[in-house]
Design a protein around this motif. Structure first.
Motif, PDB file in Angstrom:
ATOM      1  N   LEU A  43      21.957  72.581  44.676  1.00 16.57           N
ATOM      2  CA  LEU A  43      23.011  72.262  45.634  1.00 16.57           C
ATOM      3  C   LEU A  43      23.376  70.787  45.545  1.00 16.57           C
ATOM      4  CD1 LEU A  43      24.717  73.582  47.798  1.00 16.57           C
ATOM      5  CD2 LEU A  43      23.010  72.886  49.493  1.00 16.57           C
ATOM      6  N   ARG A  44      22.346  69.956  45.408  1.00 13.21           N
ATOM      7  CA  ARG A  44      22.616  68.530  45.339  1.00 13.21           C
ATOM      8  C   ARG A  44      23.336  68.173  44.036  1.00 13.21           C
ATOM      9  NH1 ARG A  44      17.848  65.328  48.446  1.00 13.21           N
ATOM     10  NH2 ARG A  44      19.365  63.637  48.307  1.00 13.21           N
ATOM     11  N   PHE A  45      22.981  68.882  42.960  1.00  9.76           N
ATOM     12  CA  PHE A  45      23.667  68.651  41.681  1.00  9.76           C
ATOM     13  C   PHE A  45      25.163  68.883  41.842  1.00  9.76           C
ATOM     14  CE2 PHE A  45      23.748  68.156  37.162  1.00  9.76           C
ATOM     15  CZ  PHE A  45      24.716  69.027  36.679  1.00  9.76           C
ATOM     16  N   LEU A  46      25.489  69.888  42.655  1.00  6.23           N
ATOM     17  CA  LEU A  46      26.893  70.256  42.829  1.00  6.23           C
ATOM     18  C   LEU A  46      27.625  69.347  43.801  1.00  6.23           C
ATOM     19  CD1 LEU A  46      26.575  74.148  43.132  1.00  6.23           C
ATOM     20  CD2 LEU A  46      27.445  72.862  41.184  1.00  6.23           C
ATOM     21  N   THR A  47      26.875  68.730  44.688  1.00  2.26           N
ATOM     22  CA  THR A  47      27.585  68.049  45.772  1.00  2.26           C
ATOM     23  C   THR A  47      27.237  66.569  45.929  1.00  2.26           C
ATOM     24  OG1 THR A  47      25.853  68.815  47.280  1.00  2.26           O
ATOM     25  CG2 THR A  47      27.868  70.133  47.171  1.00  2.26           C
ATOM     26  N   ASP A  48      26.091  66.154  45.431  1.00  2.00           N
ATOM     27  CA  ASP A  48      25.650  64.788  45.688  1.00  2.00           C
ATOM     28  C   ASP A  48      25.721  63.967  44.410  1.00  2.00           C
ATOM     29  OD1 ASP A  48      24.504  62.505  46.615  1.00  2.00           O
ATOM     30  OD2 ASP A  48      22.733  63.496  47.454  1.00  2.00           O
ATOM     31  N   GLU A  49      26.834  63.244  44.251  1.00  2.00           N
ATOM     32  CA  GLU A  49      27.062  62.583  42.971  1.00  2.00           C
ATOM     33  C   GLU A  49      26.023  61.514  42.668  1.00  2.00           C
ATOM     34  OE1 GLU A  49      31.067  61.280  42.291  1.00  2.00           O
ATOM     35  OE2 GLU A  49      30.704  61.306  40.144  1.00  2.00           O
ATOM     36  N   LYS A  50      25.782  60.654  43.638  1.00  2.00           N
ATOM     37  CA  LYS A  50      24.985  59.463  43.325  1.00  2.00           C
ATOM     38  C   LYS A  50      23.488  59.692  43.385  1.00  2.00           C
ATOM     39  CE  LYS A  50      28.420  56.271  43.115  1.00  2.00           C
ATOM     40  NZ  LYS A  50      29.557  57.149  43.154  1.00  2.00           N
ATOM     41  N   ARG A  51      23.022  60.418  44.406  1.00  2.00           N
ATOM     42  CA  ARG A  51      21.589  60.393  44.654  1.00  2.00           C
ATOM     43  C   ARG A  51      20.853  61.609  44.114  1.00  2.00           C
ATOM     44  NH1 ARG A  51      22.226  59.546  50.822  1.00  2.00           N
ATOM     45  NH2 ARG A  51      23.883  60.961  50.222  1.00  2.00           N
ATOM     46  N   TRP A  52      21.599  62.501  43.437  1.00  2.00           N
ATOM     47  CA  TRP A  52      20.943  63.681  42.927  1.00  2.00           C
ATOM     48  C   TRP A  52      19.851  63.309  41.918  1.00  2.00           C
ATOM     49  CZ3 TRP A  52      21.235  64.759  37.681  1.00  2.00           C
ATOM     50  CH2 TRP A  52      20.562  65.918  37.273  1.00  2.00           C
ATOM     51  N   LYS A  53      20.192  62.387  41.033  1.00  2.00           N
ATOM     52  CA  LYS A  53      19.284  62.066  39.934  1.00  2.00           C
ATOM     53  C   LYS A  53      17.953  61.546  40.464  1.00  2.00           C
ATOM     54  CE  LYS A  53      19.502  59.998  35.362  1.00  2.00           C
ATOM     55  NZ  LYS A  53      20.388  59.343  34.406  1.00  2.00           N
ATOM     56  N   GLU A  54      18.064  60.652  41.404  1.00  2.00           N
ATOM     57  CA  GLU A  54      16.862  60.090  42.027  1.00  2.00           C
ATOM     58  C   GLU A  54      16.008  61.203  42.620  1.00  2.00           C
ATOM     59  OE1 GLU A  54      18.157  56.610  44.412  1.00  2.00           O
ATOM     60  OE2 GLU A  54      16.440  57.248  45.646  1.00  2.00           O
ATOM     61  N   ALA A  55      16.693  62.071  43.356  1.00  2.00           N
ATOM     62  CA  ALA A  55      15.973  63.148  44.046  1.00  2.00           C
ATOM     63  C   ALA A  55      15.246  64.048  43.058  1.00  2.00           C
ATOM     64  CB  ALA A  55      16.951  63.959  44.884  1.00  2.00           C
ATOM     65  N   VAL A  56      15.922  64.383  41.966  1.00  2.00           N
ATOM     66  CA  VAL A  56      15.296  65.324  41.038  1.00  2.00           C
ATOM     67  C   VAL A  56      14.096  64.679  40.334  1.00  2.00           C
ATOM     68  CG1 VAL A  56      16.495  64.971  38.812  1.00  2.00           C
ATOM     69  CG2 VAL A  56      15.992  67.291  39.621  1.00  2.00           C
ATOM     70  N   LEU A  57      14.222  63.369  40.072  1.00  2.00           N
ATOM     71  CA  LEU A  57      13.098  62.690  39.429  1.00  2.00           C
ATOM     72  C   LEU A  57      11.929  62.584  40.381  1.00  2.00           C
ATOM     73  CD1 LEU A  57      14.991  59.940  37.410  1.00  2.00           C
ATOM     74  CD2 LEU A  57      13.848  61.960  36.513  1.00  2.00           C
TER      75      LEU A  57
END
Lengths: 437, 443
Positions: free
Chosen positions: A165-179
């Motif tokens: 969901l974040r990949f689809l909607t959260d441009e900036k902070r998705w990467k941080e979250a997934v890491l």
């Protein structure tokens, strides 16, 4: 496989106004939406555009790359005359898709993770560009990425993932979250997987069969794609040579009186014929892409099999470990040395231990055995759970594969029919011109 | 149906001067409407125009001859058109078929059956059936060229084939050659002058052809050059013949290009076919490891196989039918060019002699010798014959190419139709399966 019957099937065959590419996309997307995950019921997902960007990369060099626009909008029915709500959008590049997929691979090892479109163009026939920045390649990739997102969104398990969901909607902070999920630490080492594959004593029969099928499918689709590219190449040659007729008929018509007009017009039709192959082969690339998706799917299937091997292996190791410990205990209590060990030998040579020492050893062993039993139970449970969930997904995948490939073959046949019709048209036109000679 | 005199201006090479009527000569006995045909070499032919006027040779100065010549040209045009239109009035039908192999101690060769049906009185019987070999056709052609040097003789297929490269006895070769021989004979039979040639009569009717007269030693070209006394300086061609020559050069060039293109297409198609075959087998192979997908995949393999078959037929047809006809026309063009050259030589001889005679006249007032007039006649006959043949050739060419090219288009349409039906049957198969599944699902 489609919820609607009759009418849409007629649309598949009779309606050749829509290119079969669009038709095919519509069919698969419709199916996925109708499969109806919670996510898709409330959200529409598109990869609408692609754009070139330039920027500095990690080693501070200028590079050109492509970004893709992901659009999401609420999936509510639009009132008559109303305009759709403006979508939420963000841009992602291919490497971000890759990162996300790796996360899925690690987090859901029992699921066959949908593949991404190819990173570099392979199985190209000579006229087709192998350049990543080529607009046709970019366009096909855009379609492939949208397909990937829809596959994930329509998966009963994957669609619920928060990172998705974040990949689809959260441009900036998705990467941080997934890491932050730390998935990269959980990746099984290649060596571990490989050794597991070779050392498993009781491989699961069903998974072994699946492995073989997956390997076969991989081989055959690769072969098919290779030969198809050669066929496309040759067909291109046949069509293009006919263009020469156009030129010579034109030259010949210049020296003729009554025959001139007929020849000249026929020549034009030959030119049309020669030019028509470009569109025909471009459309066929879509069929190749559908095959490629399943080619890459075989890798995902193999991943699941490998994970199963690993779990099985770990179970076997745990069982073995427990059995060794139990043996040791038995030896200690009975005093016989059945298993050769250095300790045993030295004890024999240099005398027995004291009663106290033996007692403490036994205690330690008991503890160890208890832990071992827990480990075995754990692994057993893990194994059973894996088998169950994985097999469920495998069945789902099988059905999806059969339906998708069957649709792909139908749309391929439609493409061929369309090509034949065009051929008949052009030659009929030419024949008319010849008749007027 | 008129068993008429040959249309157009008929002439044979060695007409004795005595038989030529001078316009100012006394009234003569009426000429017979049809030519006398004897089996001698270079038989006499007396011809008459359709309007009854005898053939006239005349000096350029004569007004009446000018008038006649104009009439001639009108008739020529009408005749050229008429010939094309009135095939219903044809009275000589020939066919070449039924090839058979003959093996003797000395050689192996093929003969063809030559069948004739005719109502012409020049033939003793209404029907004939003889067997002839290529050599015999070649003999006929040489004889025609010798006896009718001012006319265009249709070409024969190539005489020599390289042993080891082409199989002279293969079905395809024999079939192709036979079609070309048939065409040759039909063209001769349709020609208003050539069809009355005694050699043709012999060819069609005689049990055994007596070919000993001048066959082996003389080549086509050699014989025809012998006709005209050599050594005269070539003169500039009149404009209309120049135009013909240029047309022939360009046309020949274009045909050569078309030949190359067709060959290239055949080659590309053959390579496409190879890949396509492999393509089909991969689908078959895949079908073996699938369950649900087995039938659809086998269906695709089968459709691909259908396309392969259709493609084979198309390529074969282009090789067997299209290319040979194209090549034969190139030979035809060469024949026509030869006739133009002979005409040039005839003109050269006339003008050369004329110049010499004029000079002598200036010196000692001797009148223009009859020889010069004879040459002039020859040139004029030649020109007229050539023009008539040219028109005929042009109109035949138009028909032939129309047929050839529409045939090519037809074969291609045919190919796509076969492929289309192959793929459509696959869709029907898959659709049936889909409805099958649906009904089983709902049950």
């Amino acid at each position: 496989m489609m919820a609607e019957s009759g009418s849409s099937e007629v649309a598949v065959i009779g309606n050749v106004d829509l290119t079969s590419t669009e038709l095919e996309n519509n069919i698969i997307n419709t199916v996925m939406v109708e499969r109806g995950t919670a996510l898709l019921r409330r959200m529409e997902i598109n990869v609408a555009e692609a754009e070139k960007r330039t920027g500095k990369n990690t080693v501070n060099m200028q590079e050109t790359y492509t970004v893709y626009l992901i659009e999401t909008r609420p999936a509510e029915t639009i009132a008559e005359g109303g305009t759709p709500a403006a979508p939420d959008t963000l841009w992602r590049r291919y490497s971000e898709f890759e990162l996300f997929r790796n996360y899925l691979l690690v987090t859901y090892p029992h699921i066959i993770i949908p593949p991404l479109p190819e990173k570099r163009a392979e199985f190209v026939w000579h006229k087709l560009s192998a350049d990543n920045l080529d607009p046709d390649f970019v366009e096909r990739r855009r379609v492939g990425l949208e397909n990937f997102l829809l596959r994930v969104a329509s998966h009963p398990v994957l669609s619920d993932d928060e990172m998705f969901l974040r990949f689809l909607t959260d441009e900036k902070r998705w990467k941080e979250a997934v890491l932050e999920t730390g998935f990269q630490d959980k990746v099984d080492s290649r060596l571990k997987s490989l050794s597991a594959m070779f050392r498993v004593k009781n491989p699961d029969k069903q998974f072994t069969a699946l492995k073989h099928y997956s390997d076969d499918l991989n081989t055959i689709i690769s072969q098919l794609l290779r030969v198809r590219a050669k066929v496309a190449d040759r067909l291109y040659g046949v069509y293009k040579v006919h263009g020469n007729y156009g030129r010579v008929f034109s030259e010949w018509s210049a020296i003729e009186k009554e025959m001139g007009d007929g020849l000249q017009s026929a020549g034009h039709h030959m030119d049309t014929y020669a030019a028509s192959i470009d569109d025909i082969l471009e459309e066929e690339e879509h069929y190749a892409d559908q095959l490629k998706e399943y080619l890459f799917y075989t890798d995902a299937v193999r991943s699941v099999c490998r994970k199963q091997d690993l779990i099985q292996y770990e179970l076997e190791m745990a069982v073995q470990d427990l059995s060794t410990k139990k043996q040791q205990k038995e030896e200690l209590t009975s005093g016989t040395v059945r298993i050769f060990s250095l300790k045993g030998m030295t004890t024999k040579l240099f005398g027995q231990e004291s009663q106290e020492q033996r007692e403490s050893k036994l205690e330690a062993l008991d503890l160890s055995i208890h832990e071992g039993e827990e480990a075995v139970n754990e692994k057993n449970r893990e194994c059973k759970e894996f088998l169950q969930t994985a097999w469920g997904d495998i069945e789902r995948f099988r059905e999806q594969k059969d339906n998708d490939l069957r649709e792909a073959l139908i749309s391929y046949a439609i493409m061929q029919i369309s090509m034949c019709k065009k051929g008949i048209q052009v030659w009929s036109n030419a024949k008319e011109c010849f008749n007027k000679m | 149906m008129s068993v008429a005199a040959p249309r157009g201006l008929a002439s044979s090479g060695q007409k004795p001067i005595a038989e030529v009527l001078h316009p100012l000569a006394a009234a003569e006995e009426p000429l017979s409407p049809g030519p006398d045909v004897t089996v001698d070499d270079g038989g006499d032919q007396e011809a008459v125009l359709t309007n009854g006027t005898p053939v006239e040779t005349s000096s350029p100065a004569s007004a009446s001859s000018l008038f006649n010549r104009l009439q001639l040209e009108d008739d020529l045009e009408a005749d050229a058109r008429d010939l094309y239109v009135s095939t219903e009035t044809r009275d000589l039908f020939v066919t070449v078929d039924d090839p058979k192999k003959h093996v003797s101690t000395m050689e192996t060769y093929i003969t063809y059956r030559v069948s004739t049906k005719t109502t012409r009185i020049e033939f003793d019987l209404p029907e004939y059936c003889v067997r002839r070999r290529y050599q015999d056709f070649d003999w006929l052609r040489i004889k025609l060229e010798d006896s009718q040097p001012t006319h265009l003789i249709p070409p024969l297929p190539e005489k020599f084939v390289m042993k080891g490269v082409v199989d002279r006895f293969s079905e395809e070769f024999v079939e192709t050659r036979m079609k070309a021989l048939d065409k040759f004979l039909k063209r001769v039979a349709d020609h208003p002058v050539l069809s009355f040639n005694p050699h043709l009569n012999a060819f069609l009717s005689a049990k055994d052809l007596n070919k000993r007269q001048g066959l082996a030693l003389l080549t086509k070209v050699g014989e025809s050059v012998k006709q005209v006394a050599g050594g005269y300086k070539l003169r500039p061609r009149p404009a209309e013949f120049c135009a013909m020559g240029e047309y022939l050069d360009t046309f020949s060039q274009k045909l050569g290009t078309i030949d190359r293109i067709a060959q290239r297409i055949i080659k590309e198609q053959s390579e496409y076919l190879t890949e396509l075959r492999e393509y089909g087998t991969v689908y078959s192979s895949w079908a073996g490891s699938e369950e649900e997908l087995r039938r659809p995949l086998e269906g695709v393999a089968s459709s691909v196989t259908t396309c392969c078959g259709a493609l084979e037929d198309l390529s074969e047809n282009m090789s067997q039918d299209f290319l040979p006809v194209l090549r034969e026309y190139v030979l035809y063009i060469e024949s026509m060019k030869n006739v133009l050259r002979k005409r040039d030589q005839s003109q050269a001889e006339y003008e050369g002699r004329l110049e010499a005679a004029v000079l002598r006249k200036q010196e000692d007032r001797t009148p223009l010798p009859l020889e010069v007039e004879k040459c002039q006649d020859k040139v004029e006959c030649f020109n007229a014959d050539l023009k008539a043949d040219w028109e005929r050739w042009q109109s035949n060419k138009r028909q032939d190419f129309k047929q050839l090219l529409t045939g090519m288009a037809d074969k291609n349409i045919n190919y796509y139709e076969k492929c289309q039906s192959g793929w459509e049957s696959l869709i029907t198969l898959l659709q049936d399966k889909q409805t099958e599944d649906k009904t089983s699902e709902t049950n």
